[in-house]
Design a protein around this motif. Structure first.
Motif, PDB file in Angstrom:
ATOM      1  N   PHE A 295       1.784  -8.037 -13.748  1.00 40.20           N
ATOM      2  CA  PHE A 295       0.663  -7.105 -13.578  1.00 40.20           C
ATOM      3  C   PHE A 295       0.058  -7.256 -12.179  1.00 40.20           C
ATOM      4  O   PHE A 295      -0.210  -6.261 -11.502  1.00 40.20           O
ATOM      5  N   ILE A 296      -0.146  -8.485 -11.758  1.00 39.81           N
ATOM      6  CA  ILE A 296      -0.742  -8.728 -10.437  1.00 39.81           C
ATOM      7  C   ILE A 296       0.182  -8.217  -9.325  1.00 39.81           C
ATOM      8  O   ILE A 296      -0.277  -7.622  -8.342  1.00 39.81           O
ATOM      9  N   LYS A 297       1.481  -8.437  -9.483  1.00 37.80           N
ATOM     10  CA  LYS A 297       2.429  -8.039  -8.444  1.00 37.80           C
ATOM     11  C   LYS A 297       2.629  -6.530  -8.383  1.00 37.80           C
ATOM     12  O   LYS A 297       2.722  -5.951  -7.275  1.00 37.80           O
ATOM     13  N   ASN A 298       2.678  -5.853  -9.527  1.00 41.70           N
ATOM     14  CA  ASN A 298       3.093  -4.450  -9.561  1.00 41.70           C
ATOM     15  C   ASN A 298       1.964  -3.447  -9.767  1.00 41.70           C
ATOM     16  O   ASN A 298       2.069  -2.305  -9.295  1.00 41.70           O
ATOM     17  N   ILE A 299       0.902  -3.845 -10.450  1.00 42.47           N
ATOM     18  CA  ILE A 299      -0.153  -2.900 -10.767  1.00 42.47           C
ATOM     19  C   ILE A 299      -1.382  -3.081  -9.884  1.00 42.47           C
ATOM     20  O   ILE A 299      -1.946  -2.093  -9.386  1.00 42.47           O
ATOM     21  N   VAL A 300      -1.780  -4.300  -9.658  1.00 40.73           N
ATOM     22  CA  VAL A 300      -2.991  -4.543  -8.863  1.00 40.73           C
ATOM     23  C   VAL A 300      -2.936  -3.885  -7.490  1.00 40.73           C
ATOM     24  O   VAL A 300      -3.935  -3.282  -7.057  1.00 40.73           O
ATOM     25  N   PRO A 301      -1.814  -3.946  -6.754  1.00 45.23           N
ATOM     26  CA  PRO A 301      -1.792  -3.265  -5.435  1.00 45.23           C
ATOM     27  C   PRO A 301      -2.099  -1.771  -5.510  1.00 45.23           C
ATOM     28  O   PRO A 301      -2.699  -1.221  -4.583  1.00 45.23           O
ATOM     29  N   LEU A 302      -1.735  -1.141  -6.601  1.00 47.55           N
ATOM     30  CA  LEU A 302      -2.042   0.282  -6.775  1.00 47.55           C
ATOM     31  C   LEU A 302      -3.542   0.511  -6.900  1.00 47.55           C
ATOM     32  O   LEU A 302      -4.061   1.546  -6.478  1.00 47.55           O
ATOM     33  N   LEU A 303      -4.229  -0.477  -7.491  1.00 51.85           N
ATOM     34  CA  LEU A 303      -5.668  -0.355  -7.692  1.00 51.85           C
ATOM     35  C   LEU A 303      -6.457  -0.611  -6.419  1.00 51.85           C
ATOM     36  O   LEU A 303      -7.635  -0.242  -6.335  1.00 51.85           O
TER      37      LEU A 303
END
Length: 306
Positions: A295-303
């Motif tokens: 989640f941190i690697k793939n989703i957080v950057p989008l946020l």
């Protein structure tokens, strides 16, 4: 006896949650867009072992970003029940009003939908452009519907059996469509006309009844539409629905290529694809089985993108 104990335990947990679990968190960092979450079937907005934990993680990784997890009906008990028995159109209307009233979302927000919360948030994007949704992430969302309900572990076995019988027999009747959420995105590829005429939610947001230009215009306002498929999913049938694919009409074995689907044309997804707005991610594991690290690697950057 064990089943009764489990049900009583669930009731106790929900009652405790009504007092302690909160649908909002963070809010000290105005430099990142707020994040709106919508849970899936059999879950609630804020339990610490599910979306409550995700809320805390997002607040931490965005250094205080504002997070709002949608609580349908105003309390945990109603929120849980709504996932099964409150029509998605009513849920979407309720959420749209809640978002509009939240001043912290006025300049825009990113959204993450979990399982059926994914297609519900897509409906929000299409129907309610104010406040503006920037990036939509759907984790296991059933964008072309489902044709199978193998598990509903949060309900009793008899209730699961009852739901399955309804879906297999009278799914497109007015009564079942009104009273069972999962019926509204049940997509029977063997009876496509019955589905299009009988589905009171999915067929509408997929523009399968008529071309709603308002839906198309609003969906295309997204900066990114990120679809996450669980590659070993045993819950969503077919799992390809998470990437906007489905069975070729008339059978339930062969998956139709994405670009050949009616919905690809009717929502003009080619334009979004050409603009680089469609993102398809795959993750090993069963339904919603994601790690904190992933989640941190793939989703957080989008946020963190404004």
């Amino acid at each position: 006896m064990c089943r009764i104990i489990l049900v009583l335990l669930l009731i106790v947990i929900l009652i405790i949650g009504y007092v302690w679990w909160k649908p909002t968190a963070g809010g000290t960092n105005p430099e990142v867009l707020p994040v709106v979450l919508w849970h899936g079937m059999g879950d609630t907005c804020c339990a610490p072992f599910s979306l409550g934990g995700i809320m805390d993680l997002i607040v931490e990784e965005t250094k205080g970003g504002y997070v709002r997890s949608m609580e349908i009906g105003g309390n945990i008990l109603l929120d849980f029940q709504s996932g099964f028995f409150l029509h998605p159109n009513e849920q979407v209307e309720y959420v749209c009003k809640q978002l509009l009233q939240d001043e912290r979302l006025a300049k825009g927000y990113n959204a993450i939908g979990f399982s059926q919360g994914g297609q519900f948030l897509r409906a929000v994007a299409q129907r309610c452009p104010t406040p503006p949704m920037r990036t939509l992430v759907t984790l296991g969302g059933q964008h072309q519907g489902v044709f199978g309900l193998p598990m509903c572990p949060t309900l009793s076995e008899s209730t699961c059996d009852y739901i399955s019988r309804l879906l297999n027999s009278a799914v497109y009747s007015d009564e079942v469509q009104r009273n069972l959420v999962q019926a509204t995105y049940w997509h029977d590829p063997l009876m496509e006309n019955h589905y299009r005429l009988g589905s009171t939610f999915l067929a509408d947001i997929n523009n399968e009844l008529y071309l709603n230009e308002f839906y198309i215009e609003n969906l295309h306002k997204l900066k990114k539409f990120v679809m996450v498929k669980f590659l070993n999913d045993t819950i969503v049938q077919p799992k390809e629905s998470q990437w906007f694919q489905f069975y070729t009409s008339g059978q339930d074995k062969v998956i139709q290529p994405f670009k050949e689907s009616k919905t690809y044309q009717d929502l003009r997804l080619k334009k979004m694809e050409d603009e680089g707005k469609l993102v398809f991610l795959g993750v090993e594991g069963d339904h919603l089985a994601i790690s904190k690290a992933w989640f941190i690697k793939n989703i957080v950057p989008l946020l963190l993108e404004n």
